[in-house]
Structures are given as structure tokens and as C-alpha cells.
Design a protein around this motif. Sequence first.
Motif, short mmCIF file in Angstrom:
data_model
loop_
_atom_site.label_atom_id
_atom_site.label_comp_id
_atom_site.label_asym_id
_atom_site.label_seq_id
_atom_site.Cartn_x
_atom_site.Cartn_y
_atom_site.Cartn_z
N PRO A 262 -37.84 7.85 -1.07
CA PRO A 262 -38.20 8.07 -2.47
C PRO A 262 -37.01 8.07 -3.43
O PRO A 262 -37.18 7.84 -4.62
CB PRO A 262 -38.89 9.44 -2.47
N ASP A 263 -35.80 8.30 -2.90
CA ASP A 263 -34.64 8.35 -3.80
C ASP A 263 -33.95 7.00 -3.95
O ASP A 263 -33.01 6.85 -4.73
CB ASP A 263 -33.63 9.39 -3.30
N GLN A 264 -34.36 6.06 -3.14
CA GLN A 264 -33.70 4.75 -3.13
C GLN A 264 -34.17 3.90 -4.31
O GLN A 264 -35.37 3.85 -4.58
CB GLN A 264 -34.09 4.05 -1.83
N LYS A 265 -33.22 3.23 -5.00
CA LYS A 265 -33.63 2.31 -6.06
C LYS A 265 -34.15 1.03 -5.43
O LYS A 265 -33.49 0.43 -4.57
CB LYS A 265 -32.44 2.01 -6.98
N VAL A 266 -35.32 0.62 -5.87
CA VAL A 266 -35.95 -0.56 -5.27
C VAL A 266 -35.48 -1.83 -5.99
O VAL A 266 -35.87 -2.10 -7.11
CB VAL A 266 -37.50 -0.44 -5.35
N THR A 267 -34.58 -2.57 -5.35
CA THR A 267 -34.09 -3.83 -5.93
C THR A 267 -34.69 -4.99 -5.14
O THR A 267 -35.20 -4.79 -4.03
CB THR A 267 -32.56 -3.92 -5.83
N THR A 268 -34.59 -6.19 -5.71
CA THR A 268 -35.12 -7.37 -5.01
C THR A 268 -34.40 -7.55 -3.67
O THR A 268 -35.02 -7.84 -2.65
CB THR A 268 -34.95 -8.63 -5.88
N ASP A 272 -36.13 -7.58 -0.09
CA ASP A 272 -35.95 -8.76 0.76
C ASP A 272 -35.52 -8.34 2.17
O ASP A 272 -36.06 -8.79 3.17
CB ASP A 272 -34.89 -9.66 0.10
N GLU A 273 -34.56 -7.41 2.21
CA GLU A 273 -34.07 -6.92 3.50
C GLU A 273 -35.19 -6.17 4.24
O GLU A 273 -35.43 -6.37 5.43
CB GLU A 273 -32.88 -5.99 3.25
N TRP A 274 -35.90 -5.32 3.49
CA TRP A 274 -36.99 -4.50 4.06
C TRP A 274 -38.09 -5.38 4.65
O TRP A 274 -38.70 -5.06 5.66
CB TRP A 274 -37.53 -3.59 2.96
N CYS A 275 -38.33 -6.53 3.99
CA CYS A 275 -39.37 -7.44 4.48
C CYS A 275 -38.82 -8.35 5.58
O CYS A 275 -39.47 -9.34 5.96
CB CYS A 275 -39.93 -8.28 3.34
N GLY A 276 -37.63 -8.06 6.05
CA GLY A 276 -37.05 -8.83 7.16
C GLY A 276 -36.66 -10.25 6.76
O GLY A 276 -36.66 -11.15 7.60
N ASN A 277 -36.33 -10.44 5.48
CA ASN A 277 -35.95 -11.77 4.94
C ASN A 277 -36.97 -12.85 5.31
O ASN A 277 -36.61 -14.01 5.49
CB ASN A 277 -34.55 -12.20 5.44
N SER A 278 -38.22 -12.42 5.40
CA SER A 278 -39.23 -13.38 5.86
C SER A 278 -39.95 -14.07 4.70
O SER A 278 -40.62 -15.07 4.88
CB SER A 278 -40.26 -12.67 6.74
N ASN A 280 -39.77 -15.70 0.72
CA ASN A 280 -38.88 -16.32 -0.26
C ASN A 280 -38.43 -15.29 -1.31
O ASN A 280 -39.23 -14.56 -1.88
CB ASN A 280 -39.69 -17.46 -0.92
N TYR A 281 -37.09 -15.28 -1.57
CA TYR A 281 -36.49 -14.27 -2.46
C TYR A 281 -37.11 -14.29 -3.86
O TYR A 281 -37.43 -13.26 -4.43
CB TYR A 281 -34.98 -14.55 -2.53
N ARG A 282 -37.29 -15.51 -4.38
CA ARG A 282 -37.87 -15.62 -5.73
C ARG A 282 -39.30 -15.11 -5.77
O ARG A 282 -39.74 -14.53 -6.76
CB ARG A 282 -37.87 -17.08 -6.17
N LYS A 283 -39.98 -15.35 -4.70
CA LYS A 283 -41.36 -14.88 -4.62
C LYS A 283 -41.39 -13.34 -4.66
O LYS A 283 -42.22 -12.74 -5.34
CB LYS A 283 -42.00 -15.38 -3.32
N ILE A 284 -40.46 -12.74 -3.93
CA ILE A 284 -40.38 -11.28 -3.94
C ILE A 284 -40.12 -10.77 -5.36
O ILE A 284 -40.78 -9.85 -5.84
CB ILE A 284 -39.26 -10.79 -2.99
N ARG A 285 -39.16 -11.43 -6.03
CA ARG A 285 -38.83 -10.99 -7.39
C ARG A 285 -40.05 -11.10 -8.31
O ARG A 285 -40.34 -10.21 -9.10
CB ARG A 285 -37.66 -11.80 -7.96
N LYS A 286 -40.79 -12.19 -8.16
CA LYS A 286 -41.98 -12.39 -8.99
C LYS A 286 -43.03 -11.31 -8.73
O LYS A 286 -43.62 -10.76 -9.65
CB LYS A 286 -42.57 -13.77 -8.68
N ILE A 287 -43.21 -11.00 -7.44
CA ILE A 287 -44.20 -9.96 -7.09
C ILE A 287 -43.78 -8.61 -7.67
O ILE A 287 -44.58 -7.88 -8.23
CB ILE A 287 -44.37 -9.87 -5.54
N LEU A 288 -42.47 -8.31 -7.56
CA LEU A 288 -41.97 -7.04 -8.10
C LEU A 288 -42.17 -6.99 -9.61
O LEU A 288 -42.60 -5.97 -10.16
CB LEU A 288 -40.49 -6.87 -7.75
N GLN A 289 -41.88 -8.13 -10.28
CA GLN A 289 -42.04 -8.15 -11.74
C GLN A 289 -43.51 -7.98 -12.14
O GLN A 289 -43.82 -7.35 -13.13
CB GLN A 289 -41.50 -9.47 -12.31
N ASN A 290 -44.39 -8.54 -11.34
CA ASN A 290 -45.82 -8.46 -11.67
C ASN A 290 -46.41 -7.10 -11.39
O ASN A 290 -47.23 -6.60 -12.15
CB ASN A 290 -46.62 -9.47 -10.83
#
Length: 304
Positions: A262-268, A272-278, A280-290
Motif C-alpha cells: 500500500p505504500d509503494q508508488k504505482v509507476t508504469t 511492468d515488472e509486477w506483470c512479469g514483463n509479459s 507491452n509497456y505502452r499498453k500498460i501505461r494506457k491501461i493505467l491512464q484509463n
Amino acid sequence: MDVIKEREKSKLLIGLNYLDKRIKLGDPDKRYLLNLEKGFIGEELFDSVVKQYLKGEALVLNDLLIESKGTTFQIDSLVVTSDTVYLYEIKNYKGDFQMNSGQLYYISGQEITNPLIQLNRTRELLRQLLKEWGSRLKIEANVVFINDSFTLYNAKIEDPFIFPTQLKEHFKELSSRSKVIKKDHHYLASKLVSVHKDDLPYQKQLPFYKLDDLIKGISCCYCGSVDLIVTQRSCYCKFCYKQMSIEDLVTESVKELKFLFPDQKVTTTLVDEWCGNSVNYRKIRKILQNDFMVSGTTSGTYYE
Ligand SMILES: [Zn+2]
């Protein structure tokens, strides 16, 4: 019948479920998780019987954690009718058991915690609380054995037990007896909800873990496996063969990450690392933005 407070999975159960996918839990934690799961399944089964057979006027409150005068007590289920408050302690025991001198044993002879002790304590604390609030409703407390593969030998007729074969009749009878619910009853129900505390801090009850030790990867929402095939458009579970949307799984993974850290800042980069780099990075960013709130400056964007 009105459900005033719905049942939710406890944070401890959610947390242990998350960890179970990503580290090897020790035997005591694994056993604890299985017990919590079994208990929750039993409670949900009870809720479904209530929904189906409690037809009269009544207020239902599930899963209360009440603190009163420095003591905490937990109530699995409470039904308020016109003249009585029904208190239920739900047990999802399976197999053959026996009562002996007021104690509960497996048929093998091994003693288990007597649910009557817990029931009596809860009833007494509830009684004090209702008295303090000026309520004149009676309290009827019962242990409900919800599993239809449960058998108890040597129980006495006066023991406050409801067996799987009796539960439907119990609620049918309760429905036929209940009269009009008034303002006082609603007042009592809202008082109970107001003294309910959310979960105890779950972080302290979970086994120790750190980000580096956890298996990374998006996980199947059906079976929890982290062994998935990710294509451009969707994901497939190698274990149960179900197909899922990447967006749903990434969103779910971010919720999991926030829950466990809960204290960790959630960055793209972190996601990406948490999802096991599986994915696409841009896709992750888009999902986070949405799906999440953007905070911070362009160089240090994180998501809430
Ligand atoms: Zn699966």
C-alpha cells in the motif's frame, strides 16, 4: 427481509489468497488460508439459505466486528425480527463429531474448540450492548452447522444447534412469526453498523513478504495460475484454458499490487515488472491512464 450489511471477504483472506499465488506459504499459513476459505464458503451458503427462506419482515446484518468497552467480538450473522435478535455462529465442519461432557470432539477423539464458548461470550457481550441502548428485544443464539456432510453424535435436544436439515424450516418458521419491523428496529440495526469496525490491520497478520521474493506475472482470474500465454489481444491460461482480456488482468494485478504494497508508488515501470514483463509497456501505461488516477509530474508519474 432487508440486508442491512452484506458479507465481504476479509482482507486477511484476500491477502493470503494473493500471496498463495506468488510465494510458497508455510504449512500453518496454508492451513489458516484453507480454514478461512472454508469458513467463508460456509457463510455464503448460509446467506443463500437466508435469501431463499427468510420471507417475513426482518433485518439482516452479516459479519460484524464490534468493539465495546475495550472488548472486540465478531458476529457471523444477525437477524433482527419484531421481537427477537437472532445471533448465528456459522461452522462449516465436515465429517463425524461427538459431544462429550459439553465438549466437541472429532469422532477420532481429538478435541476441537467448542463453538458454544464463543457463542455464549458473543451473546453476553451483545446482550450488554443492547441493554445499554435500551433495546428490549430478546436474543436467541445458535450455532449453525451448515455443511450437509456434518454429523454430530450425543448432542442434547436443548443444545443451541441448528443442523443442515433444520435450517430451511428454521427460517420458514421465523418468517411466519415475524411481525412488523418498526423505526426502533432500524435504529438498532444502524447503531450496530455504526459500531462495526473494519478489519483489523491485515498487514500485521500476513506472513512477512517482500517484492523481490514474489513470483511476478499476471494471474488467471479463474484458477490463480501465473502461467499465462499473452498475445496481442488477449490472454490464455495454460492451466485451465480460459481466455481473458489483458486489460482486466492488468487492472486486477494493479489492485493486487496496491493491496500487498500500500505504500509503494504505482509507476508504469513497477507494474511492468509486477506483470512479469509479459504485457507491452505502452499498453500498460494506457491501461493505467484509463483506469487509475494520475498523480505526480510527467517525469515521476504514478497512479492511484
Ligand atoms: Zn486458469
